[in-house]
Write an enzyme that holds these catalytic residues in place. Structure first.
Site, mmCIF file in Angstrom:
data_model
loop_
_atom_site.group_PDB
_atom_site.id
_atom_site.type_symbol
_atom_site.label_atom_id
_atom_site.label_comp_id
_atom_site.label_asym_id
_atom_site.label_seq_id
_atom_site.Cartn_x
_atom_site.Cartn_y
_atom_site.Cartn_z
ATOM 1 N N SER A 178 0.757 -1.078 -0.239
ATOM 2 C CA SER A 178 -0.015 -0.031 0.155
ATOM 3 C C SER A 178 0.942 1.314 0.007
ATOM 4 C CB SER A 178 -1.046 0.047 1.235
ATOM 5 O OG SER A 178 -1.666 1.264 1.353
ATOM 6 N N ARG A 184 2.346 9.153 -7.910
ATOM 7 C CA ARG A 184 2.882 7.734 -8.484
ATOM 8 C C ARG A 184 3.811 7.981 -9.635
ATOM 9 N NH1 ARG A 184 -2.767 4.683 -7.412
ATOM 10 N NH2 ARG A 184 -2.624 4.706 -4.859
ATOM 11 N N HIS A 206 -0.430 -0.920 -12.279
ATOM 12 C CA HIS A 206 -1.395 -1.119 -11.525
ATOM 13 C C HIS A 206 -2.833 -0.659 -11.691
ATOM 14 C CE1 HIS A 206 -2.930 -1.056 -7.411
ATOM 15 N NE2 HIS A 206 -2.987 0.129 -7.603
ATOM 16 N N GLU A 221 -13.259 1.047 -13.420
ATOM 17 C CA GLU A 221 -12.077 1.025 -14.378
ATOM 18 C C GLU A 221 -12.331 0.693 -15.756
ATOM 19 O OE1 GLU A 221 -8.814 -1.577 -12.476
ATOM 20 O OE2 GLU A 221 -7.283 -0.874 -13.920
ATOM 21 N N ARG A 259 -4.122 8.885 -12.147
ATOM 22 C CA ARG A 259 -4.805 8.703 -11.209
ATOM 23 C C ARG A 259 -4.255 8.673 -9.870
ATOM 24 N NH1 ARG A 259 -6.608 4.579 -7.446
ATOM 25 N NH2 ARG A 259 -4.810 3.341 -8.241
ATOM 26 N N LEU A 285 -11.104 3.705 -5.915
ATOM 27 C CA LEU A 285 -12.419 3.357 -5.070
ATOM 28 C C LEU A 285 -13.631 4.486 -5.208
ATOM 29 C CD1 LEU A 285 -10.455 2.966 -1.741
ATOM 30 C CD2 LEU A 285 -11.123 1.263 -3.443
#
Lengths: 252, 515
Positions: free
Chosen positions: B157, B203, B274, B298, B308, B314
């Protein structure tokens, strides 16, 4: 550098519920000890496929220990020898060179076999359908902060909510009971204010559904707790019993 | 919350918050290190309530093989019963795809093993536009690859970056164990380069920088393709107990996979595929370019643009399913009116026949007794590494053109030499995988074309020809402020590119800076 081992696999083959099954023996050489157990089965399946035979059917999906799809009994223990581990998170470093590994499906009346290691766990769905939810429609709920929840309760509810529904508890239980699963689901909702209004109906109907699906009852063997990959405590079974009693004695 | 998901609470009983990549404030509710899993279980229980009330029927262990269009409207699907192998027809007033992303086109990804592009791709072949297929998120904190037998990559995570510090040895090819490398010989490259965001840069920035230091030879581990994520300082500051309370399950997961304890030595991490921001194009009502075909989560392209941020998948899954679709679907049904729901129409016959033929095609090599056949995974791995090398974190024209030429070669080899044991009339996991890989091999072509057409660094990707002087991704809003929507034109024909221009009223897109 990674180590390799040679192992003998005795694996359960059965083409369907109506067919007779038996163990099949295979020797696997140079198994990398960093491999996961399911990757070892992948390697076995590649070998079987290339030699013109049918690979072993087994369920799996996330391979991170969170989806609850995988599971088999390894050397007599559901999910294998490591504690708090799903089969996909078990690694070959826990096996010795030259060891024989016996692999068979979870066996329980409530989980009919589909093929090889694949079983049908939809009985768990039936238990949830009986009341494993809060009756609230999306879009109509008030702000999450409007009902405070004591941190200790939220933590205990979270401990119970960690259940992934893999069914190892049923496979390990001599009575093939699903009490740990049902206990976890009932506890999670009983511990939170959101679940409180329906707690009586929930406890009664989930236990009824559990019995109807062919699961046995708890006789405090604690095998379930021992194999649970999420270390769900049997305190949840005690809580389920209290919830059930309370509901049975005070039903409307 | 109302469904009984045990979100973390403060002592006073209110909801606890934490921070995430790309955010400088704590504003994300969480349920230990498993928020997504708990939301999924909550959605599952809410669905089971509808099953109990008779509004929903679940057909488990079915795979959608094709979409059926009657009179221009999506009216049904053909499914394969994965237990009996029988093809089944289902009809309805509308079809909703909630079939997830296509990250497994790379073979190794953090996605579940069964994730695939099949449903979306079959819809695309019926005329649904596929938007921005090259937008794939590479997550920075995954457990590195360790062998060629590897089947998937595990995500640690991102919350770990709240307390963890990312570093590599300053010296190239330093083989000392991490605990023996003194502080002044460590390169905390994220903190140095991006002082205000530090280890919490988004990310794509974290992933790209990890790749950069590894490419420079500073990578660690057996393969040199890993960086350290170190929680020692946080453990010293807050005590092991506090850290274990936050990340205990992640530590446990890491130790299980690698055999190394993160409370004693730093974790090794490396980026991995991912999430796919691209997907079927939908309008504001979540309807695709096919009338009556809705796409949620998705599987569609909306909400995330080209990048993202943490926790927002979520949000999208839940918002689409709980708050958008119930209203837009009602509107559609009222407008579209009644229709004949029998499954005896010609399009059903045609679709079922096509699925049958495709299945037979996958099984034909094995029956032919040909020598030298290869397994499904063999081809999937080949495709995956080709895409990872040439259509991954950093891309350039030459590499993409190479991939575009190479894909049809793998596809032909697959068609003629794939080995699929068993028959179509049984539970056959090799056949399931073969069908999915066959679709990945077709889809990969559009994905690479999309990457090739976008000659700018956009969102999570670096187009090597488009960089700033500091080697950061350089956007080109003058030419690429659009959604690229690809229309399938038939086998052997190039897909057509349609551009949906984006207009911004309240914000102006600009070069990002996390310095």
């Amino acid at each position: 550098m990674a180590k390799t081992i040679t192992i003998t696999i005795k694996i359960w083959r059965q083409s369907g519920a109506d067919f007779q099954g038996s163990f099949e023996k295979h020797v696997l050489e140079s198994v990398d000890t960093d491999m996961s157990f399911l990757e070892m089965l992948d390697v076995l399946n590649e070998q079987l496929t290339l030699s013109g035979r049918e690979p072993v059917a087994f369920d799996h999906d996330c391979r991170e220990g969170i989806c609850g799809m995988c599971g088999a009994v390894v050397n007599g223990t559901a999910h294998g020898p490591e504690r708090e581990t799903t089969l996909c998170q078990l690694h070959m470093r826990h096996f010795r060179d030259g060891q024989t590994i016996t692999i068979e499906p979870f066996r329980a009346k409530g989980f009919p076999l589909i093929k090889d290691l694949i079983i049908d766990r939809s009985a768990f769905d039936q238990v949830i359908i009986a009341g494993g939810y809060v009756s609230v429609n999306a879009g109509s709920a008030q702000d999450g902060n409007s009902i405070p929840v004591a941190q200790a309760n939220a933590e205990q509810a979270m401990d119970a909510a960690a259940c992934i529904g893999c069914g190892a508890c049923v496979a390990a239980c001599p009575n093939a009971a699903a009490m740990l699963f049902v206990g976890a689901k009932v506890s999670q909702l009983a511990l939170l204010p959101q679940g409180s209004p329906e707690r009586k109906r929930r406890a009664l109907s989930m236990v009824t559904a559990m019995d109807k699906a062919g699961f046995g009852n708890c006789s405090n063997e604690r095998e379930c707790e021992n194999v649970c990959p999420k270390s769900i405590s049997i305190r949840n079974i005690a809580r389920l019993n209290r919830e059930y009693l309370r509901a049975a004695f005070t039903a409307d | 919350m109302a469904q009984g998901i045990p979100f973390a609470r403060e002592y006073g009983g209110t909801l606890a918050n934490r921070s995430f990549g790309g955010a400088q404030v704590s504003r994300t509710f969480y349920a230990r290190g498993q928020t997504g899993q708990q939301l999924l279980l909550g959605a599952y229980s809410a669905m089971m309530r509808q099953v109990a009330s008779g509004k929903v029927t679940i057909y488990s262990r079915r795979e959608m093989m094709d979409l059926v269009i009657v009179d221009g409207r999506a009216r049904g699907i053909i499914c394969r019963n994965l237990i009996t192998g029988k093809l089944e027809r289902y009809s309805a007033h509308a079809v909703v795809l909630a079939t997830g992303g296509y990250g497994n086109v790379f073979y190794l990804s953090t996605n579940a093993m069964a994730s695939n592009v099949t449903a979306a791709w079959r819809a695309c072949k019926h005329g649904a536009g596929f938007a921005n297929p090259c937008f794939v998120q590479i997550h920075p904190t995954c457990i590195p690859v360790h062998g060629d037998y590897q089947s998937k990559l595990t995500l640690m995570s991102e919350s770990l970056r709240n307390d963890g510090r990312v570093w590599v040895p300053k010296k190239k090819h330093d083989t000392r164990p991490p605990t023996e490398i003194p502080e002044d010989e460590r390169d905390y490259y994220l903190e140095q380069k991006y002082p205000s965001f530090g280890n919490l840069v988004p990310r794509d920035v974290a992933s790209r920088n990890a790749k950069e230091v590894c490419d420079q030879g500073q990578g660690v581990g057996e393969t040199g393709l890993a960086v350290y994520l170190d929680l020692q300082e946080a453990i010293k500051r807050d005590g092991l107990e506090v850290i274990l309370k936050k990340y205990g399950n992640l530590f446990q997961m890491y130790e299980k996979i690698t055999g190394s304890d993160p409370s004693r030595e730093p974790m090794k991490i490396f980026p991995a595929v991912h999430y796919t921001m691209g997907g079927l194009w939908v309008d504001y009502n979540l309807m695709s370019t096919i009338d009556g075909l809705f796409v949620v989560g998705e599987a569609n392209f909306s909400d995330h643009g080209a990048n993202r941020l943490g926790a927002s998948a979520l949000m999208q899954g839940l918002a689409d399913g709980y708050f958008v679709l119930p209203y837009s679907m009602g509107n559609y049904l009222a407008r579209a009116g009644a229709c004949d729901l029998s499954t005896g129409h010609k399009p059903y016959d045609k679709a079922e026949k096509a699925v049958q033929a495709a299945t037979e095609d996958l099984l034909k090599n094995t029956r032919s007794g040909k020598k030298g056949l290869q397994t499904v995974d063999h081809y999937h791995r080949q495709l995956g590494s080709l895409l990872w090398d040439h259509c991954g974190m950093a891309r350039n024209k030459k590499g993409l053109e190479y991939a575009l030429n190479k894909i049809p070669e793998i596809r032909d080899d697959f068609k003629n030499n794939v080995l699929v044991p068993g028959t179509g009339q049984q539970l056959n996991q090799s056949l399931e995988r073969a069908g999915r890989v066959s679709d990945f091999l077709e889809f990969a072509d559009v994905m690479v074309r999309d990457a090739l057409a976008r000659e700018e660094s956009c969102g999570c990707h670096l187009r090597e020809e488009s960089q700033t002087e500091e080697h950061e991704a350089k956007r080109d809003d003058a030419h690429y402020t659009h959604v690229a929507v690809w229309e399938y034109k038939g086998e052997g024909t190039e897909p057509a590119l349609h551009k949906e221009q984006l207009s911004f009223e309240n914000v102006t897109p600009s070069q990002r800076s996390y310095k």
